[in-house]
Structures are given as structure tokens and as C-alpha cells.
Design an enzyme around this catalytic site. Sequence first.
Site, PDB file in Angstrom:
ATOM      1  N   GLY A 186      48.388  31.221  41.154  1.00  0.00           N
ATOM      2  CA  GLY A 186      48.577  30.846  39.756  1.00  0.00           C
ATOM      3  C   GLY A 186      49.343  29.548  39.577  1.00  0.00           C
ATOM      4  O   GLY A 186      49.802  29.232  38.484  1.00  0.00           O
ATOM      5  N   GLU A 219      47.198  35.839  50.680  1.00  0.00           N
ATOM      6  CA  GLU A 219      47.523  35.087  49.463  1.00  0.00           C
ATOM      7  C   GLU A 219      48.921  34.484  49.594  1.00  0.00           C
ATOM      8  O   GLU A 219      49.929  35.167  49.340  1.00  0.00           O
ATOM      9  CB  GLU A 219      47.484  36.017  48.249  1.00  0.00           C
ATOM     10  CG  GLU A 219      46.140  36.667  48.031  1.00  0.00           C
ATOM     11  CD  GLU A 219      45.945  37.041  46.567  1.00  0.00           C
ATOM     12  OE1 GLU A 219      44.999  36.538  45.962  1.00  0.00           O
ATOM     13  OE2 GLU A 219      46.756  37.812  46.036  1.00  0.00           O
ATOM     14  N   SER A 235      44.731  30.003  43.781  1.00  0.00           N
ATOM     15  CA  SER A 235      44.196  28.843  43.062  1.00  0.00           C
ATOM     16  C   SER A 235      42.817  28.396  43.564  1.00  0.00           C
ATOM     17  O   SER A 235      42.542  27.195  43.653  1.00  0.00           O
ATOM     18  CB  SER A 235      45.194  27.680  43.096  1.00  0.00           C
ATOM     19  OG  SER A 235      46.404  28.068  42.476  1.00  0.00           O
ATOM     20  N   GLY A 295      42.126  34.841  40.932  1.00  0.00           N
ATOM     21  CA  GLY A 295      42.864  35.247  39.741  1.00  0.00           C
ATOM     22  C   GLY A 295      42.349  34.505  38.516  1.00  0.00           C
ATOM     23  O   GLY A 295      41.321  34.848  37.935  1.00  0.00           O
ATOM     24  N   GLY A 296      43.051  33.448  38.139  1.00  0.00           N
ATOM     25  CA  GLY A 296      42.747  32.717  36.898  1.00  0.00           C
ATOM     26  C   GLY A 296      41.276  32.370  36.718  1.00  0.00           C
ATOM     27  O   GLY A 296      40.705  32.574  35.640  1.00  0.00           O
ATOM     28  N   ASN A 309      40.502  39.227  40.349  1.00  0.00           N
ATOM     29  CA  ASN A 309      41.661  40.017  39.901  1.00  0.00           C
ATOM     30  C   ASN A 309      42.001  39.556  38.483  1.00  0.00           C
ATOM     31  O   ASN A 309      42.546  38.477  38.298  1.00  0.00           O
ATOM     32  CB  ASN A 309      42.839  39.773  40.854  1.00  0.00           C
ATOM     33  CG  ASN A 309      44.120  40.396  40.341  1.00  0.00           C
ATOM     34  OD1 ASN A 309      44.093  41.285  39.483  1.00  0.00           O
ATOM     35  ND2 ASN A 309      45.256  39.935  40.850  1.00  0.00           N
ATOM     36  N   TRP A 310      41.673  40.399  37.526  1.00  0.00           N
ATOM     37  CA  TRP A 310      41.864  40.000  36.121  1.00  0.00           C
ATOM     38  C   TRP A 310      43.298  40.149  35.647  1.00  0.00           C
ATOM     39  O   TRP A 310      43.630  39.751  34.539  1.00  0.00           O
ATOM     40  CB  TRP A 310      40.937  40.822  35.218  1.00  0.00           C
ATOM     41  CG  TRP A 310      39.480  40.514  35.364  1.00  0.00           C
ATOM     42  CD1 TRP A 310      38.908  39.608  36.214  1.00  0.00           C
ATOM     43  CD2 TRP A 310      38.403  41.102  34.627  1.00  0.00           C
ATOM     44  NE1 TRP A 310      37.547  39.600  36.055  1.00  0.00           N
ATOM     45  CE2 TRP A 310      37.216  40.514  35.085  1.00  0.00           C
ATOM     46  CE3 TRP A 310      38.332  42.086  33.636  1.00  0.00           C
ATOM     47  CZ2 TRP A 310      35.961  40.862  34.572  1.00  0.00           C
ATOM     48  CZ3 TRP A 310      37.095  42.445  33.132  1.00  0.00           C
ATOM     49  CH2 TRP A 310      35.922  41.829  33.591  1.00  0.00           C
ATOM     50  N   LYS A 311      44.128  40.783  36.437  1.00  0.00           N
ATOM     51  CA  LYS A 311      45.531  41.013  36.057  1.00  0.00           C
ATOM     52  C   LYS A 311      45.596  41.687  34.680  1.00  0.00           C
ATOM     53  O   LYS A 311      44.752  42.518  34.373  1.00  0.00           O
ATOM     54  CB  LYS A 311      46.314  39.698  36.102  1.00  0.00           C
ATOM     55  CG  LYS A 311      46.059  38.912  37.388  1.00  0.00           C
ATOM     56  CD  LYS A 311      47.007  37.780  37.593  1.00  0.00           C
ATOM     57  CE  LYS A 311      46.563  36.974  38.807  1.00  0.00           C
ATOM     58  NZ  LYS A 311      47.574  36.098  39.323  1.00  0.00           N
ATOM     59  N   HIS A 337      49.704  43.378  45.871  1.00  0.00           N
ATOM     60  CA  HIS A 337      49.628  42.023  45.304  1.00  0.00           C
ATOM     61  C   HIS A 337      51.045  41.462  45.157  1.00  0.00           C
ATOM     62  O   HIS A 337      51.986  42.190  44.846  1.00  0.00           O
ATOM     63  CB  HIS A 337      48.915  42.070  43.941  1.00  0.00           C
ATOM     64  CG  HIS A 337      48.580  40.700  43.438  1.00  0.00           C
ATOM     65  ND1 HIS A 337      49.504  39.910  42.795  1.00  0.00           N
ATOM     66  CD2 HIS A 337      47.442  39.969  43.507  1.00  0.00           C
ATOM     67  CE1 HIS A 337      48.933  38.753  42.489  1.00  0.00           C
ATOM     68  NE2 HIS A 337      47.683  38.762  42.914  1.00  0.00           N
ATOM     69  N   GLU A 393      52.463  39.869  42.898  1.00  0.00           N
ATOM     70  CA  GLU A 393      53.128  40.106  41.605  1.00  0.00           C
ATOM     71  C   GLU A 393      53.727  41.503  41.571  1.00  0.00           C
ATOM     72  O   GLU A 393      54.772  41.718  40.952  1.00  0.00           O
ATOM     73  CB  GLU A 393      52.129  39.884  40.453  1.00  0.00           C
ATOM     74  CG  GLU A 393      51.864  38.401  40.246  1.00  0.00           C
ATOM     75  CD  GLU A 393      50.502  38.067  39.672  1.00  0.00           C
ATOM     76  OE1 GLU A 393      49.817  38.966  39.166  1.00  0.00           O
ATOM     77  OE2 GLU A 393      50.124  36.880  39.753  1.00  0.00           O
TER      78      GLU A 393
HETATM   79  C1  PEP Z   1      45.636  36.301  42.487  1.00  0.00           C
HETATM   80  O1  PEP Z   1      46.247  36.681  41.499  1.00  0.00           O
HETATM   81  O2  PEP Z   1      45.329  37.115  43.378  1.00  0.00           O
HETATM   82  C2  PEP Z   1      45.285  34.882  42.573  1.00  0.00           C
HETATM   83  C3  PEP Z   1      44.801  34.447  43.707  1.00  0.00           C
HETATM   84  O3  PEP Z   1      45.497  34.132  41.450  1.00  0.00           O
HETATM   85  P1  PEP Z   1      45.017  32.619  41.198  1.00  0.00           P
HETATM   86  O4  PEP Z   1      43.587  32.507  41.677  1.00  0.00           O
HETATM   87  O5  PEP Z   1      45.140  32.411  39.723  1.00  0.00           O
HETATM   88  O6  PEP Z   1      45.918  31.746  41.991  1.00  0.00           O
END
Ligand code: PEP
Length: 256
Positions: free
Chosen positions: A176, A170, A216, A237-238, A11-13, A98, A100
Amino acid sequence: MSERKPIVAGNWKMHNNTVETRNLIREIVKKVKNSGEQCEIIVAPPFTSTAHAVEEAKGSIIQISAQDLFWEDKGAFTGEISGPMLKEIGCSHVVIGHSERRQYFCETDETVNKKIGASIRNRLIPIFCLGETLTEREAGATFNVLKRQLAQGLNAIEIQNPVNFVIAYEPVWAIGTGKTASPEQAQEAHAFLRKELANLRGESFAVQTRILYGGSVKPDNARELMGCPDIDGGLIGGASLKAVDFVGIIEQGTGI
Ligand code: PEP
């Protein structure tokens, strides 16, 4: 890892313009040894980069997901993007619910439900995100929250084939933040979700459904998380923003 084919999705956001998108996909394709038999790989770029991503990924094993969609197929909904529009440009998946979006854009179980309906109607595979906040976990409400999110998200939606449906657990406190759920915490939540899914949709549906963990995930924790019996891959994500880390997670997590 179970017999369910694992999925690693990035997920590049709100990262990567069109040029960066093409470069990153090219790098991932070059690095990944996977031929597509052992593991599905998906990336979800921002909307303006999506068509470029589809074009760049053509002929590779990478599938392209959107990060959201609107529940109506067309109409006076300024700023929104519909299922048919995503389908037209070649998206195969769409991330829905998600945390966010729930946190910053007023997404609720009800809107998530309508969006899952729109994705199924348009033959886009939903990656249905759910998870508890830290406050909910500390209050001992995790299972109640997951049960409610799952049941309301799926309410009155018919899904023929569980292979075309993906859940991402999640925990909000792990997204994040650098704080990962322990493999035991993650496995406990995944097993609970699978049991609830069996209650809602039957045992066979639940056994075939891929449930991804997100929060994470990095190359050095992917193996122990994705090695849990009810964890069928990751939503990243990151760490999906660097080819070396994303491919590292694919390799460590799925053993390819
Ligand atoms: C996400 O945004 O779905 C996510 C899992 O982010 P991160 O891996 O950065 O925690």
C-alpha cells in the site's frame, strides 16, 4: 513463469459492500479472457460480502477467499468466524497472517500457525502471508525473519498436497506504499523461501508450492515481477479494487 499454475489473488481488505462486491465480480468475469486452465483467479472480499461473492462468482473461474479465520471451529469467541463457517458458504481459500493483521490485530507467528492448522483441517487453502518490515530489511535481518515466520507458521502442521497450500511473500514496506520490491529483491526472497521450504518439507513439496508476491503490484510492473522464476503470481491489494487494473495484472503477469 514456472510450470506451477500461477495464481492472481485480490485482497479487497475493508472495501466493497454487498452491492459493490457483486458489481466488481461481474465486471471481472466479463473482462477476463482466462478459462481457468492457465491461471487461478481468487478474490477475498470482507466477511459480510463473502457469501454474495460466492453466489455471484458461481459458474465462473473466480474462487472466493476469506481474509482471516479463527483457529477454533466453534465456541465462545465473540466476533470470530470459523473454518467450517467459511467452508459452508463456499470459500475455497483463506488469507492468513497478512501484515495488517500482524500490525493492528496482534497476530503472531503462533496465532498464524494455529490458523493455518484450522484452514488445513477444514479443507480451506491457506494463503500464508509473510514478509519483513523496512526496519528488519535495513538491519539485514530479512532472511532470518522469513526463515522464522515460515518455520513457525508451519510448525507441526501436516500438509498432504502442496497444491493446496499457497505462500504470499509481502515485504511490509511495499504494501500500500507504492514502493515495489525490485524483481531482483523479490526473486531473491522467493528463492530463499523455496529453499527453506525444501529444508522443512522436502524438495518435491517446495517445487510444487506456489509463492505469490504482494506489494504495490500494478499492470505496469506485473510482467517483470511475475516473470521471475520463483514468483508464481501475485497477491494484489489496492489494484484489485478496479476490474480494469486487476484483469490488467492477470493479463500482464501471466501472459494470457
Ligand atoms: C496487500 O494488501 O496484500 C497488498 C499487497 O496491497 P497493495 O497491493 O495495495 O500493496
